[in-house]
Design an enzyme around this catalytic site. Structure first.
Site, mmCIF file in Angstrom:
data_model
loop_
_atom_site.group_PDB
_atom_site.id
_atom_site.type_symbol
_atom_site.label_atom_id
_atom_site.label_comp_id
_atom_site.label_asym_id
_atom_site.label_seq_id
_atom_site.Cartn_x
_atom_site.Cartn_y
_atom_site.Cartn_z
ATOM 1 N N GLU A 25 -26.690 -43.175 -24.598
ATOM 2 C CA GLU A 25 -25.824 -43.373 -23.426
ATOM 3 C C GLU A 25 -26.576 -44.079 -22.296
ATOM 4 O OE1 GLU A 25 -22.726 -43.054 -23.873
ATOM 5 O OE2 GLU A 25 -22.865 -41.898 -25.742
ATOM 6 N N HIS B 149 -26.230 -47.695 -22.802
ATOM 7 C CA HIS B 149 -24.950 -48.186 -22.252
ATOM 8 C C HIS B 149 -25.030 -48.282 -20.723
ATOM 9 C CE1 HIS B 149 -22.405 -48.231 -25.807
ATOM 10 N NE2 HIS B 149 -22.623 -46.966 -26.089
#
Ligand code: ZN
Length: 496
Positions: free
Chosen positions: A265, A268
């Site tokens: 994550e 991202h």
């Protein structure tokens, strides 16, 4: 005020509304009281209706029409041209769908999620079959509204991966499948990376959080404009480059799900934080595609985050926070465990080699359903046959087979392929980063990731939607997007 300024003003307002909706969605998954779901759904639906009406407003459509003409006449700058092209795409797509259809789609999918949950719990596909049939039919209608060339599946792909086509994917995926099926067997036969060497222990949430935050901060995820929280399914959400949040989940017996979700994550999030603030509101301040986004998370998670240089730096810290079991475990054994490879039935638990076979299987089924070559009622059997062929495994229950993913219940057809595109592209992008930044991996041993992050910021993130995903890859790597580097990466890592 020029027409371009007028456009930017309108887009900025829409972006602020979208940011408010995104924040409410984040809250829904993290802190919202359970009993508030109904009210939150109503608020979100009001906001999305408002956003949709702004995007499709006649005034905006006409403004874009005039700016498209100005672009054709050569009176816009290159940057303005990119903005007009991309915003025209968004508005065209939004105006193609009748409002009644959008409502029908959204109602059918929200009902179907519960039906799917129940069917999965009972491992009974026939309970889900009518809902899935309805969703397939709705997706076929969606494709008709959007329009397409060659295959209706192209219209679905375009929603997640602009410009990607069935013809391109067929070629890439067939080549990859022919490579991966024997490769997986070969890696398993070496017994170097044995499957599921689970390292279990007693890992406090506090200790895991501290360790994960130390990692993501070192990677370059700015926690002054970001934060980490807990949700059932980890995700990243970006309201603005200065407010990008990630979530992870903690398993108190196994630290790896939290660590690798956090690295994934944060990959991202670094993309979202790397979008340029000055372009906020316009497509130049937005990420370009799901596949390119996933290339960033996979690059950090698998290539960097499962590599030896990375753990040479972080492993002592892990051993200090959790002396049991890590003090007694040498680094090479630890690395063997986090890189274990072996076929498994469940996609979300799959290793980086077999993962793509799970995706190719789903891609072939989705395409068959859209083209009419496959029927919903036959899916459990098709799933079993393909699992046997690609992974060599028997599916005993449909909950471990055709019922395992939420995507179809959610209405998302055309999404799965972007996971494998992300894997493929991550290796190509990383190979270029390494070549153009000599000694890059030496940095990691000192806990330095600034050169890698800076290169990704400049070469991938800063473009926003100025170019297509494949064009961004070509500019960054000097090569057409392809799976060559990915196959090389796997061969070197697992067989060299
Ligand atoms: Zn991801």
């Amino acid at each position: 005020m020029t027409e371009m300024e007028k456009l930017k003003e309108k887009l900025l307002e829409i972006s602020h509304l979208s940011a408010a909706a995104a924040l409410l969605s984040w809250d829904q998954e993290t802190f919202m009281p359970k009993g508030s779901a109904g009210f939150r759904a109503a608020t979100l639906s009001t906001l999305s209706g408002l956003i949709h009406s702004r995007v499709t407003a006649l005034e905006l459509v006409e403004l874009i029409q005039r700016l498209t003409e100005a672009k054709a006449a050569g009176s816009l700058t290159e940057e303005e041209g990119h903005i007009v092209r991309e915003i025209k795409r968004d508005v065209d797509r939004a105006t193609k769908l009748p409002v009644e259809f959008v409502k029908e789609f959204s109602e059918a999918t929200s009902l179907s999620i519960e039906v799917w949950q129940n069917a999965r719990a009972k491992s009974n596909f026939s309970l889900f079959e009518p809902s899935l049939q309805k969703i397939v039919d709705l997706n076929k209608r969606y494709a008709e509204y959007m329009g397409y060339e060659d295959s209706p599946y192209n219209a679905l792909l375009d929603g997640y991966e602009p410009n990607m086509t069935v013809a391109q994917l067929d070629e890439v995926f067939l080549d990859l499948k022919n490579f991966l099926v024997p490769f997986l067997a070969e890696v398993v036969a070496t017994k170097t990376f044995t499957p599921e060497q689970k390292i279990l222990g007693d890992f406090s949430e506090e200790g895991q959080k501290k360790f994960c935050e130390a990692i993501v901060e070192r990677m370059g995820y700015d926690l002054a404009t970001g934060r980490t929280d807990v949700s059932t399914h980890p995700f990243t959400i970006g309201m603005h480059p200065r407010d990008v949040r990630i979530t992870t989940r903690y398993d108190l017996a196994n630290i790896f799900p939290a660590v690798f979700a956090a690295i994934h994550e944060a990959g991202h999030a670094i993309y979202e934080q790397g979008l340029l603030e000055k372009h906020y509101g316009t497509p130049l301040g937005e990420s370009v595609s799901h596949g390119l986004h996933e290339s960033q998370s996979r690059l950090w998670e698998n290539i960097v985050g499962r590599g030896r240089p990375f753990w040479e730096y972080f492993y002592p810290g892990l051993q200090e926070i959790f002396p049991k079991p890590f003090k007694e475990l040498p680094l090479p054994d630890f690395l063997g465990a986090v890189n274990s490879v072996g076929p498994s039935l469940i996609r979300v638990e799959a290793d980086e080699v077999s993962y793509n076979l799970h995706i190719i299987l789903r891609y072939e089924i989705e395409k068959g359903l859209m083209d009419g070559g496959l029927e919903v009622k036959d899916l459990p059997e098709i799933w079993r046959a393909k699992t046997k062929e690609y992974l060599g495994l028997e599916v005993e229950k449909d909950s471990d087979g055709v019922l395992q993913d939420v995507h179809w219940a959610h209405g998302s057809f055309g999404y799965f392929p972007t996971y494998t595109l992300g894997n493929i592209w991550s290796a190509q992008i990383y190979a270029a980063a390494k070549e153009l930044n000599p000694g890059l991996e030496e940095d990691y041993k000192k806990g330095e990731f600034g050169r890698l992050k800076g290169w990704l910021n400049r070469e991938i993130h800063a473009h926003g939607r100025a170019y297509s995903a494949s064009e961004i890859i070509k500019r960054a790597t000097g090569q057409e997007a392809s799976a060559t580097a990915y196959k090389d990466y796997l061969r070197t890592k697992y067989l060299a």
